[in-house]
Design a protein around this motif. Structure first.
Motif, PDB file in Angstrom:
ATOM      1  N   LEU A   1      95.580  65.075  61.755  1.00  0.00           N
ATOM      2  CA  LEU A   1      96.294  64.093  61.047  1.00  0.00           C
ATOM      3  C   LEU A   1      95.769  62.673  61.290  1.00  0.00           C
ATOM      4  N   VAL A   2      95.022  62.360  62.304  1.00  0.00           N
ATOM      5  CA  VAL A   2      94.345  61.002  62.209  1.00  0.00           C
ATOM      6  C   VAL A   2      93.191  60.854  61.432  1.00  0.00           C
ATOM      7  N   ASN A   3      92.268  62.113  61.622  1.00  0.00           N
ATOM      8  CA  ASN A   3      91.170  62.119  60.742  1.00  0.00           C
ATOM      9  C   ASN A   3      91.417  61.858  59.233  1.00  0.00           C
ATOM     10  N   LYS A   4      92.553  62.642  58.907  1.00  0.00           N
ATOM     11  CA  LYS A   4      93.049  62.659  57.653  1.00  0.00           C
ATOM     12  C   LYS A   4      93.441  61.240  57.123  1.00  0.00           C
ATOM     13  N   LEU A   5      94.338  60.440  57.938  1.00  0.00           N
ATOM     14  CA  LEU A   5      94.790  59.421  57.574  1.00  0.00           C
ATOM     15  C   LEU A   5      93.810  58.172  57.776  1.00  0.00           C
ATOM     16  N   SER A   6      92.515  58.572  58.409  1.00  0.00           N
ATOM     17  CA  SER A   6      91.571  57.616  58.544  1.00  0.00           C
ATOM     18  C   SER A   6      90.808  57.311  57.298  1.00  0.00           C
ATOM     19  N   GLU A   7      90.825  58.348  56.466  1.00  0.00           N
ATOM     20  CA  GLU A   7      90.220  58.274  55.061  1.00  0.00           C
ATOM     21  C   GLU A   7      90.972  57.344  54.458  1.00  0.00           C
ATOM     22  N   LYS A   8      92.123  57.227  54.692  1.00  0.00           N
ATOM     23  CA  LYS A   8      93.200  56.436  53.792  1.00  0.00           C
ATOM     24  C   LYS A   8      93.335  54.984  54.322  1.00  0.00           C
ATOM     25  N   TYR A   9      92.856  54.616  55.520  1.00  0.00           N
ATOM     26  CA  TYR A   9      93.450  53.379  56.051  1.00  0.00           C
ATOM     27  C   TYR A   9      92.430  52.768  56.810  1.00  0.00           C
ATOM     28  N   ILE A  10      91.029  53.292  56.823  1.00  0.00           N
ATOM     29  CA  ILE A  10      89.900  52.645  57.399  1.00  0.00           C
ATOM     30  C   ILE A  10      89.148  52.204  56.006  1.00  0.00           C
TER      31      ILE A  10
END
Length: 86
Positions: A77-86
């Motif tokens: 989940l964090v890896n997926k969200l990092s594409e969106k929020y970093i």
């Protein structure tokens, strides 16, 4: 940058440049708690603390999931969200 461990995933969330949605935050929280504590055995929040109630219910929804499953899902989940929020 991809996280491979729980610790790396936690560090990655601190690099987010914008705040995830409330639903995403609840998923992050509940998977972290399930991975680190296990099943939610806490008292249900009372009164009008809607944030605490939402967090409680999100964590409770993962009851029965192993710590290993929750940790793996948290990292994904964090890896997926990092594409969106970093």
């Amino acid at each position: 940058m991809k996280a491979n461990t729980l610790e790396e995933a936690v560090a990655l969330t601190k690099k987010f440049t914008s705040k995830p949605s409330n639903d995403e935050l609840l998923k992050i929280y509940s998977h972290y708690k399930q991975a680190t504590v296990g099943d939610n055995e806490e008292e249900r929040p009372t009164g009008f603390d809607f944030v605490a109630a939402a967090k409680y219910n999100a964590w409770l929804s993962l009851k029965g999931k192993t710590k290993e499953e929750a940790e793996s899902e948290y990292i994904d989940l964090v890896n997926k969200l990092s594409e969106k929020y970093i």
